[in-house]
Design an enzyme around this catalytic site. Structure first.
Site, PDB file in Angstrom:
ATOM      1  N   GLY A  54       0.843  -1.196   0.000  1.00 53.88           N
ATOM      2  CA  GLY A  54       0.000   0.000   0.000  1.00 53.88           C
ATOM      3  C   GLY A  54       0.870   1.234   0.000  1.00 53.88           C
ATOM      4  N   CYS A  81       5.422  -5.995   1.438  1.00 56.56           N
ATOM      5  CA  CYS A  81       5.758  -4.567   1.441  1.00 56.56           C
ATOM      6  C   CYS A  81       5.086  -3.853   2.624  1.00 56.56           C
ATOM      7  CB  CYS A  81       5.395  -3.971   0.094  1.00 56.56           C
ATOM      8  SG  CYS A  81       6.251  -2.441  -0.212  1.00 56.56           S
ATOM      9  N   TYR A  82       4.108  -2.967   2.397  1.00 57.41           N
ATOM     10  CA  TYR A  82       3.437  -2.319   3.536  1.00 57.41           C
ATOM     11  C   TYR A  82       2.892  -3.364   4.507  1.00 57.41           C
ATOM     12  CZ  TYR A  82       0.123   0.422   6.273  1.00 57.41           C
ATOM     13  OH  TYR A  82      -0.553   1.006   7.302  1.00 57.41           O
ATOM     14  N   HIS A 169       7.925  -7.614  -4.034  1.00 56.98           N
ATOM     15  CA  HIS A 169       6.590  -8.002  -4.531  1.00 56.98           C
ATOM     16  C   HIS A 169       6.644  -9.338  -5.270  1.00 56.98           C
ATOM     17  CE1 HIS A 169       4.350  -4.356  -3.543  1.00 56.98           C
ATOM     18  NE2 HIS A 169       5.511  -3.744  -3.718  1.00 56.98           N
ATOM     19  N   GLU A 171       4.205 -10.989  -6.307  1.00 59.63           N
ATOM     20  CA  GLU A 171       3.063 -11.145  -7.208  1.00 59.63           C
ATOM     21  C   GLU A 171       3.313 -10.609  -8.608  1.00 59.63           C
ATOM     22  OE1 GLU A 171       3.472  -9.085  -4.775  1.00 59.63           O
ATOM     23  OE2 GLU A 171       2.272  -7.257  -4.861  1.00 59.63           O
ATOM     24  N   ASP A 227     -18.919 -12.176 -21.240  1.00 62.86           N
ATOM     25  CA  ASP A 227     -19.461 -12.175 -19.879  1.00 62.86           C
ATOM     26  C   ASP A 227     -20.944 -12.527 -19.855  1.00 62.86           C
ATOM     27  OD1 ASP A 227     -16.932 -11.285 -19.516  1.00 62.86           O
ATOM     28  OD2 ASP A 227     -17.483  -9.212 -19.062  1.00 62.86           O
ATOM     29  N   LYS A 369     -11.421 -12.048 -15.573  1.00 64.98           N
ATOM     30  CA  LYS A 369     -11.794 -12.262 -16.978  1.00 64.98           C
ATOM     31  C   LYS A 369     -11.308 -13.610 -17.524  1.00 64.98           C
ATOM     32  CE  LYS A 369     -13.518 -10.414 -20.774  1.00 64.98           C
ATOM     33  NZ  LYS A 369     -14.754  -9.630 -20.883  1.00 64.98           N
TER      34      LYS A 369
END
Ligand code: XMP
Length: 513
Positions: A54, A81-82, A169, A171, A227, A369
């Protein structure tokens, strides 16, 4: 109840990516507000918690915090991180603003920690850092698992509470071993079994929809996009003919689109399919309009009116099914906000339920998605629909620049069909975000068979993108462009020139209006 991993959101731009990585490992997760209480977390079969990064500093007055009791829930927690700084601070470590801010790629020295989090990795790996503050001093309960040149505590573990903190990070793709680190956290540390599969999701949703809807009827605005098509098939599986699909032909569709949707859903899947032909109503609403926002707004209103008229005919409809996806839900709910600036009004089915007094059924609201695409495959949706490029709700109206008339729509539709045909013939469409034609409001001089012409111009927009937020124009091989341009000038009456749009987004947008 499926096993569950909670991601507490502290506002990082990467929070959704964390969720993507966890789901890829077949573990179901949701992004929750950072202040979610342990009472709420305990309602699920909780296997672990990830605290996202964050933008705040832990010591700032308004810094977001979590329920500190999560560290005594008995499940592992990974702070990124944060999230690391917050966890460390709560568990007694000291966090300071870093002397050397670290952004970008860095090398982690895993110092042979032998910890499960880094199981199977080499002793030095690349990692992506983006932080100002850092953990400065940890007490005896912490073990240091990794360091970088500027950061002595790049990864730590707190054995008593099973808290892990990483300053980098895992991710993002710039941390090449990040997937393995998240996999280790899920499987070696949280002991997940990986029970999240799409076929399991379908079974769960079918049961849930049946329970929620009972014997009532549900209406679904089917557009033929991925969708709404997946929503329709999923609901059809649960409810059979209690589901009514309404497809509105607004006269702004591409060549062959109505026929394809009808063949797929009425003939192939045997859905309760209602075609509403409303092209003249939309054309009437667009008469004399040249301003892009006015076009969008008029089309949006007209759609609601047409849909209202159509659904009045059906008795006892209580629900409206909508293909809301997870990113839409997170962005509208996040206290940190998503990319919120409204550049263009989007009029799909937004606002419909309130205006028509329906209750909502949104079976895709926890999916990304690509999960929706996979779900479509699982439900037997044809590849043409699964791989379909995005097509805007206002359709060709925002690609006919200037006034929208039946004649100008016909010109654009024919030119666009040539673009689609040539790009599909070479199987290029899968790698492109969008490729389409635009009809410009100018005429230019040309020569055809010794005769002077004074005709319209078609522009080609061919872009690549991962999410439509940014995009790059694509240079197709010149033979392909030449063939498209020649065919358009030769076959479409009223066009004598084709130009190529070589602008990226930003500063341009993908659609011209
Ligand atoms: P822009 O033109 O804003 O478009 O760069 C970004 C992406 O969104 C699509 N788009 C729409 N999609 N309803 C939609 O469902 C709309 O009103 C709409 N307007 C633009 C556009 O095709 C591109 O993929």
């Amino acid at each position: 109840m499926a096993e569950f991993l909670a991601i507490l959101d502290f506002g990082s731009q990467y929070t959704q990516l964390i969720a993507r990585r966890v789901r890829e490992n077949r573990v179901y997760c949701e992004i929750l507000p950072h202040g979610t209480t342990v009472e709420d977390l305990k309602k699920r079969q909780l296997k672990g918690i990830i605290l996202s990064g964050g933008p705040s500093g832990v010591y700032e007055e308004q810094a977001p915090r979590c329920d500190e009791r999560i560290f005594s829930l008995g499940v592992p927690v990974l702070g990124i991180c944060y999230g690391m700084q917050l966890g460390c601070e709560i568990l007694g470590a000291k966090v300071i603003p870093a002397r050397h801010r670290e952004y970008g790629e860095t090398v982690l020295d895993l110092a042979g920690s032998g910890d499960d989090l880094f199981h199977g990795l080499k002793s030095r790996i690349k990692a992506w850092m983006s932080h100002g503050d850092r953990v400065d001093d940890v007490g005896g309960d912490f073990q240091v698992l990794a360091r970088t040149q500027n950061c002595p505590y790049a990864a730590v573990a707190h054995s008593r509470t099973r808290f892990y903190g990483v300053q980098f990070h895992p991710e993002v793709t710039h941390t090449p071993e990040g997937g393995a680190i998240i996999n280790n956290f899920l499987y070696r540390i949280c002991q997940c079994t990986g029970d999240w599969t799409l076929s399991g999701f379908i079974d769960d949703q079918v049961k849930k929809i049946r329970k929620e809807v009972g014997r009532e009827r549900v209406v679904c605005a089917l557009s033929g996009g991925v969708d709404s098509s997946v929503v329709a098939l999923l609901l059809h599986r649960a409810l059979g003919s209690q589901l009514i699909c309404v497809f509105v032909d607004n006269g702004l569709l591409r060549q062959g689109e109505k026929e394809q949707v009808e063949a797929t859903f009425r003939e192939h899947f045997h859905l309760n399919f209602h075609l509403v032909v409303a092209s003249s109503r939309f054309l009437q609403a667009l008469k004399g309009v040249t301003d892009p926002e006015t076009k969008r707004i008029r089309i949006g209103h007209e759609f609601i009116e047409v849909f209202r008229d159509a659904t009045r005919k059906f008795e006892g409809v209580r629900y409206l099914a909508q293909g809301t996806l997870y990113p839409d839900t997170i962005e509208s709910r996040s206290p940190f906000g998503g990319p919120s600036a409204v550049i263009k009004s989007h009029h799909n089915v937004g606002g419909l339920p309130e205006k028509l007094g329906f209750e909502l059924v949104e079976p895709l609201k926890f999916l990304f998605k690509d999960e929706v695409r996979n779900l479509g495959r699982e439900l037997g949706l044809p590849d043409e629909i699964i791989q379909r490029q995005p097509f805007p709700g206002p359709g060709l109206a925002i690609r006919v620049i200037g006034e929208v008339t039946a004649e100008r729509l016909k010109v654009l539709r024919e030119a666009d069909a040539i673009v689609q045909e040539e790009i599909r013939a070479l199987d290029l469409h899968r790698n492109l975000w969008q490729s389409f034609a635009i009809l410009l409001p100018v005429r230019t001089v040309g020569v055809m068979g010794d005769r002077r012409t004074y005709d319209a111009v078609i522009a080609l927009r061919i872009v690549e993108s991962t999410d439509g937020m940014t995009a790059n124009w694509v240079f197709l091989p010149s033979e392909v462009l030449t063939r498209i341009a020649n065919r358009i000038c030769n076959e479409v009456v009223g066009v004598n020139r084709v130009v190529l749009d070589i602008s990226s987004k930003p500063p341009s947008t993908i659609e011209w209006e």
